[in-house]
Design a protein around this motif. Structure first.
Motif, PDB file in Angstrom:
ATOM      1  N   ASN A  32       0.751  -1.202  -0.197  1.00 50.85           N
ATOM      2  CA  ASN A  32       0.098  -0.198   0.030  1.00 50.85           C
ATOM      3  C   ASN A  32       0.727   1.367  -0.230  1.00 50.85           C
ATOM      4  O   ASN A  32       0.423   2.338   0.695  1.00 50.85           O
ATOM      5  N   VAL A  33       1.777   1.065  -0.894  1.00 45.58           N
ATOM      6  CA  VAL A  33       2.770   2.294  -0.862  1.00 45.58           C
ATOM      7  C   VAL A  33       2.824   2.979  -2.344  1.00 45.58           C
ATOM      8  O   VAL A  33       2.781   2.227  -3.336  1.00 45.58           O
ATOM      9  N   LEU A  34       2.737   4.396  -2.334  1.00 49.73           N
ATOM     10  CA  LEU A  34       2.573   4.863  -3.349  1.00 49.73           C
ATOM     11  C   LEU A  34       3.998   5.663  -3.607  1.00 49.73           C
ATOM     12  O   LEU A  34       4.389   6.555  -2.833  1.00 49.73           O
ATOM     13  N   ASP A 139       3.831  15.466   3.551  1.00 50.61           N
ATOM     14  CA  ASP A 139       3.687  14.948   1.919  1.00 50.61           C
ATOM     15  C   ASP A 139       2.416  14.026   2.117  1.00 50.61           C
ATOM     16  O   ASP A 139       1.492  13.905   1.056  1.00 50.61           O
ATOM     17  N   PHE A 140       2.451  12.906   3.082  1.00 51.31           N
ATOM     18  CA  PHE A 140       1.399  11.642   2.956  1.00 51.31           C
ATOM     19  C   PHE A 140       0.789  11.491   4.337  1.00 51.31           C
ATOM     20  O   PHE A 140       1.295  12.069   5.398  1.00 51.31           O
ATOM     21  N   ASN A 143      -1.681   6.257   8.066  1.00 46.94           N
ATOM     22  CA  ASN A 143      -2.346   5.652   9.537  1.00 46.94           C
ATOM     23  C   ASN A 143      -2.428   6.906  10.584  1.00 46.94           C
ATOM     24  O   ASN A 143      -2.828   6.821  11.659  1.00 46.94           O
ATOM     25  N   GLY A 144      -1.520   7.947  10.186  1.00 45.70           N
ATOM     26  CA  GLY A 144      -1.700   9.104  11.000  1.00 45.70           C
ATOM     27  C   GLY A 144      -0.587   9.066  12.032  1.00 45.70           C
ATOM     28  O   GLY A 144      -0.573   9.998  12.975  1.00 45.70           O
ATOM     29  N   CYS A 145       0.195   8.205  12.069  1.00 44.63           N
ATOM     30  CA  CYS A 145       1.445   8.205  13.155  1.00 44.63           C
ATOM     31  C   CYS A 145       2.280   9.692  13.125  1.00 44.63           C
ATOM     32  O   CYS A 145       2.366  10.210  14.134  1.00 44.63           O
ATOM     33  N   ALA A 146       2.577  10.085  11.854  1.00 41.68           N
ATOM     34  CA  ALA A 146       3.504  11.062  11.750  1.00 41.68           C
ATOM     35  C   ALA A 146       2.699  12.279  12.275  1.00 41.68           C
ATOM     36  O   ALA A 146       3.107  13.423  13.367  1.00 41.68           O
TER      37      ALA A 146
HETATM   38  P1  5GP Z   1       1.678   7.726   8.501  1.00 42.45           P
HETATM   39  O1  5GP Z   1       2.482   8.153   9.727  1.00 42.45           O
HETATM   40  O2  5GP Z   1       0.193   8.610   8.422  1.00 42.45           O
HETATM   41  O3  5GP Z   1       1.098   6.325   9.002  1.00 42.45           O
HETATM   42  O4  5GP Z   1       2.632   7.871   7.385  1.00 42.45           O
HETATM   43  C1  5GP Z   1       2.790   9.204   7.055  1.00 42.45           C
HETATM   44  C2  5GP Z   1       4.293   9.276   6.629  1.00 42.45           C
HETATM   45  O5  5GP Z   1       4.639   7.889   6.023  1.00 42.45           O
HETATM   46  C3  5GP Z   1       4.559  10.440   5.775  1.00 42.45           C
HETATM   47  O6  5GP Z   1       5.438  11.206   6.374  1.00 42.45           O
HETATM   48  C4  5GP Z   1       5.378   9.973   4.444  1.00 42.45           C
HETATM   49  O7  5GP Z   1       6.606  10.184   4.594  1.00 42.45           O
HETATM   50  C5  5GP Z   1       5.262   8.204   4.584  1.00 42.45           C
HETATM   51  N1  5GP Z   1       4.422   7.555   3.791  1.00 42.45           N
HETATM   52  C6  5GP Z   1       3.202   7.037   4.329  1.00 42.45           C
HETATM   53  N2  5GP Z   1       2.555   6.451   3.267  1.00 42.45           N
HETATM   54  C7  5GP Z   1       3.376   6.521   1.917  1.00 42.45           C
HETATM   55  C8  5GP Z   1       3.260   6.265   0.598  1.00 42.45           C
HETATM   56  O8  5GP Z   1       2.301   5.468   0.175  1.00 42.45           O
HETATM   57  N3  5GP Z   1       4.287   6.567  -0.107  1.00 42.45           N
HETATM   58  C9  5GP Z   1       5.375   7.480   0.447  1.00 42.45           C
HETATM   59  N4  5GP Z   1       6.192   7.872  -0.563  1.00 42.45           N
HETATM   60  N5  5GP Z   1       5.461   7.894   1.481  1.00 42.45           N
HETATM   61  C10 5GP Z   1       4.348   7.559   2.772  1.00 42.45           C
END
Ligand code: 5GP
Length: 205
Positions: A32-34, A139-140, A143-146
């Motif tokens: 599930n990575v773009l 940028d993305f 799951n919202g951890c960042a």
């Molecule tokens: P979260 O913390 O919301 O799960 O993921 C967000 C962080 O993970 C973003 O800061 C980003 O850098 C990275 N990320 C999450 N999903 C993707 C994705 O599908 N593609 C890329 N290039 N980065 C992602």
């Protein structure tokens, strides 16, 4: 004048320019990575960034933002471009290499979606405080951890979260929904509903 975005039925804003670019150059990977390395995460298309920066300013024009907070590394580019339109400074949360955190920083833990590891993330107390009204940009959103980590830092500082601006939200992951349920204003320039690793298909919300 070129029209870059449109309001969707749900009242959210999408940027057609960005959606078209994702369709053209985005690569769907396993897990599930773009991958959008050709214009967002490695090489950066400044013309597109400029339009995105303007969009964030337009969307959050009603909020009294005096600081933009992002996290290194891939949020920094868009945060800087957007900040020129808000005319506010950018602070980026740093991924701390060692655990010798002194009392001069706010810290939290963030699990990286793409690297599957937990980072200690810090911001100096010099650059975030109770007087701040903060717009989070990244940028993305998956799951919202960042974003939750950044909210944690802002709340530790006694500052106010004015909003959360995201370039690409992966709507099939719960991060955005959970943040909205908590009452945060989350605005994403493109929201992906689903994507298929085998066919490469990307469907927007
Ligand atoms: P979260 O913390 O919301 O799960 O993921 C967000 C962080 O993970 C973003 O800061 C980003 O850098 C990275 N990320 C999450 N999903 C993707 C994705 O599908 N593609 C890329 N290039 N980065 C992602």
């Amino acid at each position: 004048m070129i029209k870059y975005g449109k309001y969707t039925k749900e009242g959210g804003w999408t940027m057609e320019l960005l959606e078209k670019r994702i369709q053209k150059d985005g690569i769907v990977k396993a897990g599930n990575v773009l991958k959008v390395d050709s214009f967002l995460n490695h090489q950066m298309d400044m013309e597109l960034f400029n339009e995105m920066g303007k969009e964030f300013r337009r969307i959050f024009a009603d909020r009294p933002v005096n600081k933009i907070l992002t996290i290194e590394a891939s949020g920094i580019g868009i945060a800087c471009i957007a900040a020129q339109y808000f005319q506010v400074p950018v602070v980026f949360a740093k991924k701390a290499q060692s655990i010798n955190l002194d009392g001069e920083v706010y810290s939290t833990k963030i699990e990286s979606f793409t690297h599957k590891r937990v980072y200690d993330v810090i911001v100096s107390k010099k650059y975030l405080g109770p007087e701040d009204h903060v717009l989070i940009l990244d940028d993305f959103l998956a799951n919202g951890c960042a974003v939750n980590g950044l909210i944690d830092l802002i709340e530790s500082a006694g500052a106010v979260v004015e909003g959360i601006g995201i370039v690409i939200e992966k709507g099939q992951q719960a991060g955005g929904r959970l943040l909205r349920e908590k009452g945060y204003r989350v605005e994403s320039l493109a929201v992906i509903e689903r994507m298929n690793e085998e066919t490469g298909e990307i469907v927007f919300h």
